[in-house]
Design a protein around this motif. Sequence first.
Motif, mmCIF file in Angstrom:
data_model
loop_
_atom_site.group_PDB
_atom_site.id
_atom_site.type_symbol
_atom_site.label_atom_id
_atom_site.label_comp_id
_atom_site.label_asym_id
_atom_site.label_seq_id
_atom_site.Cartn_x
_atom_site.Cartn_y
_atom_site.Cartn_z
ATOM 1 N N GLY A 683 1.149 -1.606 -0.046
ATOM 2 C CA GLY A 683 -0.130 0.098 -0.271
ATOM 3 C C GLY A 683 0.717 1.231 -0.292
ATOM 4 N N PRO A 684 0.552 2.682 0.130
ATOM 5 C CA PRO A 684 0.975 3.986 -0.335
ATOM 6 C C PRO A 684 1.737 3.514 0.631
ATOM 7 C CG PRO A 684 -0.830 3.835 -1.597
ATOM 8 C CD PRO A 684 -1.063 2.152 -0.959
ATOM 9 N N ARG A 685 2.678 4.559 1.423
ATOM 10 C CA ARG A 685 3.208 4.517 2.471
ATOM 11 C C ARG A 685 2.437 6.302 2.606
ATOM 12 N NH1 ARG A 685 7.081 2.062 4.630
ATOM 13 N NH2 ARG A 685 7.656 0.436 4.698
ATOM 14 N N LYS A 686 1.664 6.195 2.873
ATOM 15 C CA LYS A 686 1.330 7.644 3.920
ATOM 16 C C LYS A 686 1.494 7.899 5.397
ATOM 17 C CE LYS A 686 -3.592 6.634 0.905
ATOM 18 N NZ LYS A 686 -4.165 6.353 0.523
ATOM 19 N N GLY A 687 2.349 7.575 5.414
ATOM 20 C CA GLY A 687 2.954 8.553 7.190
ATOM 21 C C GLY A 687 1.918 7.197 8.183
ATOM 22 N N GLY A 688 1.155 7.325 7.841
ATOM 23 C CA GLY A 688 0.171 6.287 8.868
ATOM 24 C C GLY A 688 0.634 7.563 10.367
ATOM 25 N N VAL A 689 0.061 8.739 9.883
ATOM 26 C CA VAL A 689 0.186 9.491 11.374
ATOM 27 C C VAL A 689 -0.666 9.773 11.728
ATOM 28 C CG1 VAL A 689 0.637 12.204 10.863
ATOM 29 C CG2 VAL A 689 1.595 11.360 8.886
ATOM 30 N N PRO A 690 -0.331 10.033 12.501
ATOM 31 C CA PRO A 690 -1.378 10.104 13.684
ATOM 32 C C PRO A 690 -2.307 10.897 14.211
ATOM 33 C CG PRO A 690 0.478 9.415 14.776
ATOM 34 C CD PRO A 690 0.523 9.229 13.065
ATOM 35 N N MET A 691 -3.164 11.129 13.766
ATOM 36 C CA MET A 691 -4.136 12.827 14.390
ATOM 37 C C MET A 691 -4.106 13.257 15.487
ATOM 38 S SD MET A 691 -4.105 12.593 11.516
ATOM 39 C CE MET A 691 -5.033 13.106 10.762
ATOM 40 N N LEU A 692 -4.753 14.373 15.710
ATOM 41 C CA LEU A 692 -5.107 14.889 16.952
ATOM 42 C C LEU A 692 -6.333 15.160 17.422
ATOM 43 C CD1 LEU A 692 -3.193 18.276 17.001
ATOM 44 C CD2 LEU A 692 -2.723 16.529 18.130
ATOM 45 N N ASP A 693 -6.849 13.482 17.420
ATOM 46 C CA ASP A 693 -8.438 13.366 17.103
ATOM 47 C C ASP A 693 -9.443 13.396 18.272
ATOM 48 O OD1 ASP A 693 -7.236 10.860 17.688
ATOM 49 O OD2 ASP A 693 -7.735 9.961 16.772
ATOM 50 N N LYS A 694 -8.866 13.556 19.227
ATOM 51 C CA LYS A 694 -8.814 13.873 20.367
ATOM 52 C C LYS A 694 -9.510 15.457 21.358
ATOM 53 C CE LYS A 694 -7.024 10.062 23.026
ATOM 54 N NZ LYS A 694 -5.704 9.893 23.601
ATOM 55 N N LEU A 695 -8.631 16.517 19.819
ATOM 56 C CA LEU A 695 -8.852 17.574 20.162
ATOM 57 C C LEU A 695 -10.100 18.297 19.319
ATOM 58 C CD1 LEU A 695 -7.630 20.915 20.553
ATOM 59 C CD2 LEU A 695 -5.962 20.899 18.772
ATOM 60 N N LYS A 696 -10.821 18.913 19.640
ATOM 61 C CA LYS A 696 -12.325 19.333 19.247
ATOM 62 C C LYS A 696 -12.619 20.994 19.203
ATOM 63 C CE LYS A 696 -13.295 15.015 19.599
ATOM 64 N NZ LYS A 696 -13.302 13.944 18.967
ATOM 65 N N PRO A 697 -12.891 20.572 17.717
ATOM 66 C CA PRO A 697 -13.163 22.112 17.759
ATOM 67 C C PRO A 697 -14.029 22.807 19.350
ATOM 68 C CG PRO A 697 -14.375 21.139 15.931
ATOM 69 C CD PRO A 697 -13.704 20.034 16.917
ATOM 70 N N GLY A 698 -13.528 24.293 19.526
ATOM 71 C CA GLY A 698 -13.763 24.871 20.195
ATOM 72 C C GLY A 698 -12.877 25.185 21.795
ATOM 73 N N ALA A 699 -13.406 25.267 23.167
ATOM 74 C CA ALA A 699 -12.731 25.750 24.112
ATOM 75 C C ALA A 699 -10.942 24.570 24.144
ATOM 76 C CB ALA A 699 -12.785 25.072 25.010
ATOM 77 N N ALA A 700 -11.156 23.562 23.795
ATOM 78 C CA ALA A 700 -9.805 22.620 23.572
ATOM 79 C C ALA A 700 -9.273 23.210 22.979
ATOM 80 C CB ALA A 700 -10.629 21.023 23.348
ATOM 81 N N GLU A 701 -9.249 23.443 21.144
ATOM 82 C CA GLU A 701 -8.486 24.178 20.104
ATOM 83 C C GLU A 701 -7.903 25.728 21.137
ATOM 84 O OE1 GLU A 701 -10.326 24.664 16.823
ATOM 85 O OE2 GLU A 701 -8.458 25.188 15.636
ATOM 86 N N THR A 702 -9.273 26.603 21.606
ATOM 87 C CA THR A 702 -8.892 28.126 21.826
ATOM 88 C C THR A 702 -7.379 27.714 22.999
ATOM 89 O OG1 THR A 702 -10.678 28.297 21.111
ATOM 90 C CG2 THR A 702 -9.446 30.040 22.831
ATOM 91 N N PHE A 703 -7.608 26.584 24.034
ATOM 92 C CA PHE A 703 -6.706 26.769 25.199
ATOM 93 C C PHE A 703 -5.249 26.474 25.239
ATOM 94 C CE2 PHE A 703 -4.190 23.635 27.605
ATOM 95 C CZ PHE A 703 -4.529 23.892 28.869
ATOM 96 N N CYS A 704 -5.133 25.566 23.384
ATOM 97 C CA CYS A 704 -4.115 25.282 22.768
ATOM 98 C C CYS A 704 -3.615 26.362 22.305
ATOM 99 C CB CYS A 704 -4.247 23.528 22.272
ATOM 100 S SG CYS A 704 -4.365 22.168 22.522
ATOM 101 N N LYS A 705 -4.233 26.806 21.409
ATOM 102 C CA LYS A 705 -3.617 27.898 21.260
ATOM 103 C C LYS A 705 -3.134 28.983 22.070
ATOM 104 C CE LYS A 705 -6.466 27.358 16.476
ATOM 105 N NZ LYS A 705 -6.811 28.309 15.839
ATOM 106 N N VAL A 706 -3.796 29.435 22.916
ATOM 107 C CA VAL A 706 -4.044 31.104 24.124
ATOM 108 C C VAL A 706 -2.447 30.450 24.787
ATOM 109 C CG1 VAL A 706 -4.681 31.876 26.380
ATOM 110 C CG2 VAL A 706 -5.685 32.182 23.836
ATOM 111 N N PHE A 707 -2.672 28.574 25.321
ATOM 112 C CA PHE A 707 -1.365 28.349 26.050
ATOM 113 C C PHE A 707 -0.138 28.365 25.438
ATOM 114 C CE2 PHE A 707 1.779 24.753 28.208
ATOM 115 C CZ PHE A 707 1.402 24.707 28.656
ATOM 116 N N ILE A 708 -0.452 27.810 23.890
ATOM 117 C CA ILE A 708 1.071 27.981 23.472
ATOM 118 C C ILE A 708 2.001 29.360 22.725
ATOM 119 C CG2 ILE A 708 2.257 27.619 20.639
ATOM 120 C CD1 ILE A 708 0.157 24.974 20.809
ATOM 121 N N ILE A 709 0.875 30.724 22.706
ATOM 122 C CA ILE A 709 1.577 31.966 22.449
ATOM 123 C C ILE A 709 1.525 32.873 23.627
ATOM 124 C CG2 ILE A 709 0.545 33.875 20.910
ATOM 125 C CD1 ILE A 709 -0.454 31.710 19.096
#
Lengths: 729, 239
Positions: A683-709
């Motif tokens: 099969g093609p090597r697509k990286g099998g890149v794991p995703m941020l599947d537990k990160l949901k739009p909204g509060a969690a995403e905003t928290f990440c951005k605010v925390f990082i920056i």
Amino acid sequence: MAVGTQATKRHWLYGINVIISVVVATAVLGFALVLGAKFHTSVDLTSTGLNSLSQRTRALLAGLDGDITLTALYSVPSEYVEVDQRRQDAVRDLLDLYEGAGRGKVTASVVDPLKDRGKIEEILNRLRAKPAYADEAAPHREFLKKFGEFCERLQAAVTADFEQCVKLADTDPSLKRSREFQIVATNLRRLGNETQTVVQEVAENESRDVPAYGRAADAAKDLLSLTNTYLADARGWMTGKIGQMPAVSDETHAFFDATAEKYKPLVDEALALQEEGGKLGSLKLDDMYTALKGWPDRPPILVETADEAFVVPFDDVWTYRDRNTPPGAGPDPSRDFAGEQAVSSAILRMTQKEKTGVVFVRYGGDPLLTPDFNNFNPSMGRLPTAPCQELNGLLDKANFVTAEWDVKTAKEPPIVEDAVRTIYVVFPPEPPAQPNPMQPPTEPGMSEADKQLVYDAVAKSGMAIFMARWQPPASPMMPMSRTYDYLDYLRQTWGIDVRYQYVTMEFTSSPEAPNLWIPAHQDPREVLVVSTPTIEFTDHPIGAPLASSQVAMVLVTPLAEFADAPEGVSIATIAKVRESERVWAFEDVQRFERDLREKSGTTPDTDDIRSPYPVAMAAEKAEGGKLVVFGSDRFISDDLAQQAGLMVVGGGFATYQRYPGNTDLFINTLHWLTGDADRIAVGPRKGGVPMLDKLKPGAAETFCKVFIIGVWPAVALLAGGAVWLFRRR
Amino acid sequence: MRNTTAIMNRELLSLFCSPVAYIVIAGFLLVTGVLAVFTGSFKPGAPATLRMVFEFTPYALAFIVPAIAMRTISEEYRSGTIEALMTAPVSDAQLVLGKFLASLVFYVIMIATTLVYLMLMMVYGAPDLGASLAAYIGLILVGTMFVALGVLASSLTKNQIVAWMIAAVPLLVFVWFSGWISRAAEGWWREVFRIVNISLHLDQFNRGLIDTEGVVFFLCTAAFFLFLAVKVVESRRWR
């Protein structure tokens, strides 16, 4: 003064010493860098082995008997187009891995044809000298020689005759008025011109770097066909209709009689040549040259053994990426890099000479592999097709020989010539004909004796794939319920249960009632289609390499281990419907339809089967024999497996294969059954890149951005402030 | 070795006792944070990888690392403490190595602060730790080279701004344009520019590969710059 001189002398001494040591250090640095670049190795730290060759490719290369040469024709025409450079780098890295794993049997290189024209010449000469192509064109050359001689005579004849016709028309007004005469004369002139053109075309094709004898022969065959038509028409007119023109002089009649007589041997010769040319196939070297010549737009990879070569097309190496591949994964934003899959398949094809027969078993119904032209009606304006026609071609490319067995009409399995073993792919028997749905069928279904024929063939070969599917229950329109005919056999012999009364459906929340579910696919044709990621593979050797491939199945029925499975049979799940509240297998489809109609949504019933559950299972007997059951028989049909999608690429649209994993899954199964695990497609090597599947739009995403920056840099600043305050005190 | 460690400790202490170090770290975190957000590394459903952040980090490092290393030796020149060091029982190589190690340790600590991003990703996904380890090894190696060049630049002048420029300008040129130059060059030069292409080597680490070519490149060039720095400091004895 003496002190001054000594100081100057000391400056010079130290200065020269420093210069010499810096020069030596620079040389050492340069040497180290060049050595580092020339003899480098790498360690892949990714958990999926993304940058390494798969175990299967390594095993394949370790088992090579002869040498393999890999040459990629990748150029970087402009330094401004970074993707070309990235593609070239990716291919170079891959070929380096092949060379490293090949233990001296693989030689790999990347040639930039823009910069190294001589290399192309070298490759072409190498190809010409290979045994598979050296004498390949001898019949074509012989044919073209005869054709050349024929053309000389033909052109001389038709040119002179056309000139004579012009003169006769000038002297004979009745001829000039004849429409048939004008057509004949025009055709003679056209034939003369066409002959001249084709002779030039043939000469050009013969004098190319790699003479294109095949193409030259094709041009010659076209001219011969034209010659036959024109000369036969001319003869017909000269010996027939001209007689009905009394005004034509005797001299003119005599000319046309002589000309018609003259054309007879020419037509015969053209027919003979046409027949001879018809036996000539296309030349592999021609095809290869054409594929190699496309390097500016579609750079190929050439795979060579001592005897033959194969061109891996660009689209096989860089497949169109599906919509679910994450951005930034891989060197090309618009395509997946499937280089290992493509190159390893090419090496396999060229080095593995043993063939496996694949017999598609059906009971009644239409042919699966080749279209049935028996009942073809041209007025319908559409050619008949077979559901697995394209798959048939792909199996041929993958070194399999296919055949079809309709148990209803043939009581002996077909003998597959050239095959050293046979795998049976058993489809559900077609239900007996039932002209009136309210009445019982007019003929019986598959008898036990017929089933036994299939079981005996499977037992003899020890390798089979059973394709199961959902069988619709009884309904007002169809009071007869259906069953899966091979159910008892699969349960008692292999310990696999087919829950054929259930069909898998994917749902989404109803916008009108959040506690109700509606089909996830709006398109009615796709309501019963279940695809990746709802279908997921286990670590079974068949499916594990396809973990990142897109697959889809339709009319999927759940499978299970049978409670009273026979002893000595080990059963494993290949693929399953993953655990999700959105997916389950329905038993009562009428309830589903009723719910949708009356309540704008449905809910799972206690009788329904909730996910996860297997949809593909493998069984292996201790004393020998392997079998695989799929809960969907149509996943290999062309309308699903070869289904194309449209995607936006750059400024336009491009097509891509929606479910490339379907064909790979089937071919992997065949390889697993034959014990050729090494041949399983990766099969093609697509990286099998794991995703941020537990990160949901909204509060969690905003928290990440605010925390990082904000927060995290502020913490560092606060620490600095604290230190500053502490120091001040 | 003891002298080298002593110099390193003294440097580190002076660094972390001044708020400048924290400002530099905060600035670095702000830049990488912005990169993480703008490259979509923390978008729902995005790949759980810091690869995009690390691909752009060298561009920031080309500014920041010379700033970390610019004061190491030039400050000694400016304040005149170099004379005292010259007479102390410390060799020039020990001096340069001590200063270099101090800056490198500071750099590693600075890089380590981004591990928080990785931890955050582990909360919301399952990033490939092997690939992340390789990327961090790459960043440390590239930092080793950058710091060594910064120390060399610092040894050349007593003016810290000039020292920053001497290190930052070639680094910027190499990081920003080496890929373009290597593609534009022909034949032999193409290979030379490929070998010294920092982004290309770092890209291998970002992919999860530890390539000996990159390791040799970063370590050898770092050693070369340190050797030159030692020679420059040494030259004060006989100039």
